[in-house]
Scaffold this active site. Structure first.
Site, PDB file in Angstrom:
ATOM      1  N   ASP A 148      44.805  34.656  46.731  1.00  0.00           N
ATOM      2  CA  ASP A 148      44.104  35.130  45.535  1.00  0.00           C
ATOM      3  C   ASP A 148      42.592  34.969  45.675  1.00  0.00           C
ATOM      4  OD1 ASP A 148      44.053  36.245  42.970  1.00  0.00           O
ATOM      5  OD2 ASP A 148      44.013  34.280  42.002  1.00  0.00           O
TER       6      ASP A 148
ATOM      7  N   ASN B 275      51.292  43.823  40.107  1.00  0.00           N
ATOM      8  CA  ASN B 275      50.057  44.425  40.611  1.00  0.00           C
ATOM      9  C   ASN B 275      50.076  45.957  40.590  1.00  0.00           C
ATOM     10  OD1 ASN B 275      49.541  41.839  43.168  1.00  0.00           O
ATOM     11  ND2 ASN B 275      48.665  41.945  41.103  1.00  0.00           N
TER      12      ASN B 275
HETATM   13  C1  IPE Z   1      48.983  36.806  42.482  1.00  0.00           C
HETATM   14  O1  IPE Z   1      47.679  37.050  42.169  1.00  0.00           O
HETATM   15  C2  IPE Z   1      49.559  37.926  43.293  1.00  0.00           C
HETATM   16  C3  IPE Z   1      49.087  38.000  44.662  1.00  0.00           C
HETATM   17  C4  IPE Z   1      48.280  37.160  45.248  1.00  0.00           C
HETATM   18  C5  IPE Z   1      49.599  39.105  45.445  1.00  0.00           C
HETATM   19  P1  IPE Z   1      47.243  37.784  40.811  1.00  0.00           P
HETATM   20  O2  IPE Z   1      45.773  37.861  40.846  1.00  0.00           O
HETATM   21  O3  IPE Z   1      47.980  39.067  40.671  1.00  0.00           O
HETATM   22  O4  IPE Z   1      47.770  36.778  39.692  1.00  0.00           O
HETATM   23  P2  IPE Z   1      47.166  36.457  38.260  1.00  0.00           P
HETATM   24  O5  IPE Z   1      46.975  37.795  37.579  1.00  0.00           O
HETATM   25  O6  IPE Z   1      45.889  35.735  38.460  1.00  0.00           O
HETATM   26  O7  IPE Z   1      48.186  35.590  37.602  1.00  0.00           O
HETATM   27  C1  IPE Z   2      44.476  38.850  45.419  1.00  0.00           C
HETATM   28  O1  IPE Z   2      43.175  38.993  44.985  1.00  0.00           O
HETATM   29  C2  IPE Z   2      45.013  40.107  46.036  1.00  0.00           C
HETATM   30  C3  IPE Z   2      46.042  40.770  45.225  1.00  0.00           C
HETATM   31  C4  IPE Z   2      46.516  40.329  44.105  1.00  0.00           C
HETATM   32  C5  IPE Z   2      46.567  42.018  45.729  1.00  0.00           C
HETATM   33  P1  IPE Z   2      42.810  39.563  43.544  1.00  0.00           P
HETATM   34  O2  IPE Z   2      42.641  41.028  43.661  1.00  0.00           O
HETATM   35  O3  IPE Z   2      43.803  39.110  42.540  1.00  0.00           O
HETATM   36  O4  IPE Z   2      41.402  38.864  43.329  1.00  0.00           O
HETATM   37  P2  IPE Z   2      40.854  38.213  41.982  1.00  0.00           P
HETATM   38  O5  IPE Z   2      41.860  37.213  41.523  1.00  0.00           O
HETATM   39  O6  IPE Z   2      40.682  39.335  41.000  1.00  0.00           O
HETATM   40  O7  IPE Z   2      39.569  37.593  42.392  1.00  0.00           O
HETATM   41 MG    MG Z   3      43.883  37.471  41.322  1.00  0.00          MG
END
Ligand code: IPE
Ligand code: IPE
Ligand code: MG
Length: 267
Positions: free
Chosen positions: A18, A66
């Site tokens: 993340d 996602n």
């Molecule tokens: C978790 O991250 C999913 C992945 C790393 C693929 P998210 O960014 O989607 O989770 P939330 O929204 O912070 O809970």
């Molecule tokens: C994790 O990074 C990747 C996926 C969930 C696909 P994010 O896209 O959730 O990055 P933040 O949490 O918005 O910084």
């Molecule tokens: Mg995230």
């Protein structure tokens, strides 16, 4: 460099990767730039894990939830996934890595399936490390799918209701074929699980890192594993008896009420 004991490695490490979006925003870039840099981190961490001798690494790359992100971000993530699989194909095959995918794989676009499916097949006999990508994955969805399977087996008379045990459920979860996760790492500073490996993580050790995923490197991974190795896993049992190097040692006989001399600091 943090010290890691070769003999006490976690068998299965899961990573919630993340922080890509925030990494990009901090630099004034579009979120997709963070995902691009994030895929370089994936490469780095897969290599470091293989070199370390981990048996199973599961990377949470795209959750079922996602899909609800803006379409151009989803499209960019799918294109990056395809590029990753194409560019890593030979390294995966040359290093004895079995590539697997868990989640609702049927929802992935053809451009991903066209490279994912052959790589899964071609690496299926590799035994050094299983690299599992959680794609269109949700822990609740996986539990529900396993429950559906059990229900239809009971309906067809292939299984008795009393055989619906926690083990029967586990055996129908693809993410746990490599065993329960021993260590779950989440990067990016949030302290939550976000629907990752829910059933399997019952006794996993959790490690939260403030490092945003694109910056996560081998040393961060070693730090997480070092932290895992310093913990005592109990699985609901009683702890190990106090060792001589424990900070506080208590004598076996209870001391007089006002006597604090039993509190002995050691080391
Ligand atoms: C978790 O991250 C999913 C992945 C790393 C693929 P998210 O960014 O989607 O989770 P939330 O929204 O912070 O809970
Ligand atoms: C994790 O990074 C990747 C996926 C969930 C696909 P994010 O896209 O959730 O990055 P933040 O949490 O918005 O910084
Ligand atoms: Mg995230």
């Amino acid at each position: 460099m943090p010290l890691i004991e070769a003999r006490n490695l976690p068998n299965h490490v899961g990573i919630i990767m993340d922080g890509n979006g925030r990494w990009a925003q901090l630099r004034g870039h579009a979120r997709v730039e963070g995902h691009r840099e994030g895929s370089r981190a994936v490469r780095r961490i897969v290599r470091a894990s293989r070199r370390l001798g981990l048996r199973a690494l599961t990377l949470y790359a795209f959750s079922e939830q996602n899909w609800a992100r803006p379409e151009d971000e989803v499209d960019a993530l799918m294109a990056l996934l395809r590029d990753f699989l194409l560019s890593e194909r030979s390294e995966i095959l040359d290093n004895g890595i079995r590539l697997n995918a868990v989640g609702n794989i049927g929802k992935l676009p053809g451009i991903v399936r066209a490279v994912l499916d052959p790589l899964r097949d071609d690496s299926s006999a590799s035994t050094e490390m299983t690299l599992t990508l959680a794609l269109s994955y949700g822990g609740r969805e996986e539990i529900a799918a396993a429950a559906r399977e059990l229900a239809s087996e009971v309906k067809d008379g292939r299984l008795r209701p009393e055989d619906v045990t926690e083990d029967a459920l586990r055996r129908r979860m693809p993410s746990l074929r490599v065993g329960d996760p021993d260590l779950i790492i989440r990067t990016g500073g949030e302290r939550r699980i976000s629907n990752f490996l829910l059933y399997g993580l019952a006794y996993a050790e959790l490690h939260f890192s403030d490092t945003l995923w694109p910056d996560f490197d081998a040393v961060d991974l070693y730090e997480a594993i070092g932290s895992y190795q310093r913990r005592e896993r109990r699985f609901g049992l009683v702890g190990k008896p106090a060792m001589p190097d424990d900070k506080l040692a208590l004598p076996s006989a209870p001391p007089a009420a006002a006597d604090k001399s039993h509190l002995r600091l050691v080391g």
